[in-house]
Design a protein around this motif. Structure first.
Motif, PDB file in Angstrom:
ATOM      1  N   HIS A 183      -5.414  10.890  -8.177  1.00 19.42           N
ATOM      2  CA  HIS A 183      -6.555   9.958  -9.254  1.00 19.42           C
ATOM      3  C   HIS A 183      -6.640   9.159  -9.528  1.00 19.42           C
ATOM      4  N   LYS A 184      -5.335   9.403 -10.784  1.00 21.69           N
ATOM      5  CA  LYS A 184      -4.967   8.879 -12.152  1.00 21.69           C
ATOM      6  C   LYS A 184      -4.557   7.816 -11.744  1.00 21.69           C
ATOM      7  N   PHE A 185      -3.491   7.592 -10.291  1.00 24.20           N
ATOM      8  CA  PHE A 185      -2.778   5.858 -10.392  1.00 24.20           C
ATOM      9  C   PHE A 185      -3.720   4.910  -9.225  1.00 24.20           C
ATOM     10  N   GLY A 186      -4.625   5.464  -9.195  1.00 24.06           N
ATOM     11  CA  GLY A 186      -5.533   4.641  -8.502  1.00 24.06           C
ATOM     12  C   GLY A 186      -5.241   4.890  -6.762  1.00 24.06           C
ATOM     13  N   PHE A 187      -5.331   6.209  -6.605  1.00 23.73           N
ATOM     14  CA  PHE A 187      -5.188   7.019  -5.102  1.00 23.73           C
ATOM     15  C   PHE A 187      -6.754   7.212  -4.184  1.00 23.73           C
ATOM     16  N   THR A 188      -7.054   7.274  -3.339  1.00 25.61           N
ATOM     17  CA  THR A 188      -8.397   7.348  -2.827  1.00 25.61           C
ATOM     18  C   THR A 188      -8.308   7.971  -1.200  1.00 25.61           C
ATOM     19  N   VAL A 189      -8.944   9.127  -1.367  1.00 24.07           N
ATOM     20  CA  VAL A 189      -8.866   9.924  -0.240  1.00 24.07           C
ATOM     21  C   VAL A 189     -10.118   8.880   1.324  1.00 24.07           C
ATOM     22  N   THR A 190      -8.729   8.786   2.064  1.00 18.80           N
ATOM     23  CA  THR A 190      -8.751   8.166   3.466  1.00 18.80           C
ATOM     24  C   THR A 190      -9.613   8.586   4.307  1.00 18.80           C
ATOM     25  N   GLY A 191      -9.527  10.837   4.413  1.00 18.12           N
ATOM     26  CA  GLY A 191      -9.547  11.153   5.243  1.00 18.12           C
ATOM     27  C   GLY A 191      -8.521  12.559   5.680  1.00 18.12           C
ATOM     28  N   HIS A 192      -8.458  13.674   6.246  1.00 18.43           N
ATOM     29  CA  HIS A 192      -8.154  14.500   5.983  1.00 18.43           C
ATOM     30  C   HIS A 192      -7.386  15.490   7.765  1.00 18.43           C
TER      31      HIS A 192
ATOM     32  N   MET B 246      -4.595  10.158   1.686  1.00 21.29           N
ATOM     33  CA  MET B 246      -4.777   9.590   0.346  1.00 21.29           C
ATOM     34  C   MET B 246      -4.133   7.963   0.513  1.00 21.29           C
ATOM     35  N   GLU B 247      -4.580   7.533   0.146  1.00 26.79           N
ATOM     36  CA  GLU B 247      -3.665   5.784  -0.124  1.00 26.79           C
ATOM     37  C   GLU B 247      -4.603   4.887  -1.324  1.00 26.79           C
ATOM     38  N   VAL B 248      -3.100   4.270  -1.919  1.00 25.71           N
ATOM     39  CA  VAL B 248      -3.679   2.841  -2.960  1.00 25.71           C
ATOM     40  C   VAL B 248      -3.617   1.904  -2.177  1.00 25.71           C
ATOM     41  N   VAL B 249      -4.063   0.549  -2.673  1.00 27.32           N
ATOM     42  CA  VAL B 249      -3.927  -0.460  -1.992  1.00 27.32           C
ATOM     43  C   VAL B 249      -2.790  -1.143  -3.498  1.00 27.32           C
ATOM     44  N   LEU B 250      -1.875  -1.781  -3.775  1.00 17.27           N
ATOM     45  CA  LEU B 250      -1.217  -2.035  -4.646  1.00 17.27           C
ATOM     46  C   LEU B 250      -1.247  -3.947  -4.699  1.00 17.27           C
ATOM     47  N   HIS B 251      -1.420  -4.495  -4.341  1.00 12.80           N
ATOM     48  CA  HIS B 251      -2.036  -5.814  -3.944  1.00 12.80           C
ATOM     49  C   HIS B 251      -2.130  -6.338  -1.949  1.00 12.80           C
ATOM     50  N   ASP B 252      -2.819  -7.531  -2.040  1.00  6.63           N
ATOM     51  CA  ASP B 252      -3.543  -8.033  -0.689  1.00  6.63           C
ATOM     52  C   ASP B 252      -2.367  -9.017   0.128  1.00  6.63           C
ATOM     53  N   PRO B 253      -1.226  -7.889   1.111  1.00  6.57           N
ATOM     54  CA  PRO B 253      -0.527  -8.322   1.495  1.00  6.57           C
ATOM     55  C   PRO B 253      -0.666 -10.181   1.862  1.00  6.57           C
ATOM     56  N   LYS B 254      -2.145 -10.633   2.144  1.00  5.42           N
ATOM     57  CA  LYS B 254      -2.371 -11.731   2.385  1.00  5.42           C
ATOM     58  C   LYS B 254      -1.875 -12.912   1.640  1.00  5.42           C
ATOM     59  N   ALA B 255      -2.334 -12.465  -0.001  1.00  2.97           N
ATOM     60  CA  ALA B 255      -2.430 -12.930  -1.419  1.00  2.97           C
ATOM     61  C   ALA B 255      -1.367 -13.772  -1.493  1.00  2.97           C
TER      62      ALA B 255
ATOM     63  N   LYS C  53       0.935  -1.033  -0.340  1.00  2.80           N
ATOM     64  CA  LYS C  53       0.015   0.027   0.321  1.00  2.80           C
ATOM     65  C   LYS C  53       1.066   0.917   0.196  1.00  2.80           C
ATOM     66  N   LEU C  54       0.284   2.395  -1.230  1.00  2.00           N
ATOM     67  CA  LEU C  54       1.098   3.557  -0.996  1.00  2.00           C
ATOM     68  C   LEU C  54      -0.016   4.341  -0.004  1.00  2.00           C
ATOM     69  N   THR C  55       0.625   5.594   0.687  1.00  2.00           N
ATOM     70  CA  THR C  55       0.157   6.843   1.072  1.00  2.00           C
ATOM     71  C   THR C  55       0.385   7.712   0.820  1.00  2.00           C
ATOM     72  N   LEU C  56       0.066   8.901   1.099  1.00  2.00           N
ATOM     73  CA  LEU C  56       0.705  10.406   0.775  1.00  2.00           C
ATOM     74  C   LEU C  56      -0.295  11.631   1.687  1.00  2.00           C
ATOM     75  N   GLU C  57      -0.055  12.627   2.003  1.00  2.00           N
ATOM     76  CA  GLU C  57      -0.326  13.577   2.463  1.00  2.00           C
ATOM     77  C   GLU C  57      -0.373  14.549   0.688  1.00  2.00           C
ATOM     78  N   VAL C  58      -1.134  15.952   0.477  1.00  2.00           N
ATOM     79  CA  VAL C  58      -1.045  16.916  -0.342  1.00  2.00           C
ATOM     80  C   VAL C  58      -2.100  17.321   0.396  1.00  2.00           C
ATOM     81  N   ARG C  59      -1.749  18.950   0.122  1.00  2.00           N
ATOM     82  CA  ARG C  59      -2.420  20.328  -0.036  1.00  2.00           C
ATOM     83  C   ARG C  59      -3.950  20.017  -0.351  1.00  2.00           C
ATOM     84  N   GLN C  60      -4.983  20.703   0.187  1.00  2.00           N
ATOM     85  CA  GLN C  60      -6.471  20.458  -0.693  1.00  2.00           C
ATOM     86  C   GLN C  60      -6.640  21.264  -1.257  1.00  2.00           C
TER      87      GLN C  60
END
Length: 150
Positions: free
Chosen positions: A117-126, A141-150, A100-107
């Motif tokens: 968003h183009k790279f699949g990130f979704t908003v998870t909080g503020h 924001m975060e994007v899940v790249l793969h399931d670590p349990k898979a 998983k990748l996470t980040l913060e960005v100015r509103q």
């Protein structure tokens, strides 16, 4: 455009870019620590003349990578440099099996929000008033790249 590992050889160029791109830039010492620190992926975008066009920093652990900074020189914007850096970060995340990748960005940073968003990130909080100079909320924001349990 070539994406390469960032070394201290380009510290001055990255420091110049940092000051051009951010209203509250990191110090040269902070940048040096990022480049030489452990568990960090530091990438540099070079044009055909070996001029620094942009850079990206990501800290990573076993369960996530946190994108700390992506910057592109004003003269190179709207030319796909940020997308190349994002592709390279994702490739490095795959190499390290980071799920998983996470980040913060100015509103108010609409271009960066669109990129993420183009790279699949979704908003998870503020985070209220996270940024200074000027004071502004952060979008988490975060994007899940793969399931670590898979």
């Amino acid at each position: 455009m070539l994406i390469v590992p960032l070394t201290l050889d380009y510290l001055d160029a990255v420091h110049t870019l940092e000051r051009e791109c951010y209203s509250d830039p990191w110090s040269i010492l902070t940048l040096a620590h990022e480049i030489t620190g452990g568990n960090r992926i530091c990438l540099l975008a070079l044009d055909a003349g070996s001029t620094a066009a942009g850079y990206a920093f990501m800290y990573h652990g076993p369960y996530e990578g946190h994108i700390e900074n992506i910057a592109v020189a004003p003269a190179y914007r709207k030319r796909g440099v940020a997308s190349l850096l994002m592709d390279a970060l994702r490739a490095e995340a795959a190499r390290y099996e980071i799920p998983k990748l996470t980040l913060e960005v100015r509103q108010g940073n609409h271009e960066a929000l669109a990129l993420y968003h183009k790279f699949g990130f979704t908003v998870t909080g503020h985070r209220r008033e996270y940024y200074r100079n000027p004071c502004e909320d952060a979008v988490i924001m975060e994007v899940v790249l793969h399931d670590p349990k898979a």
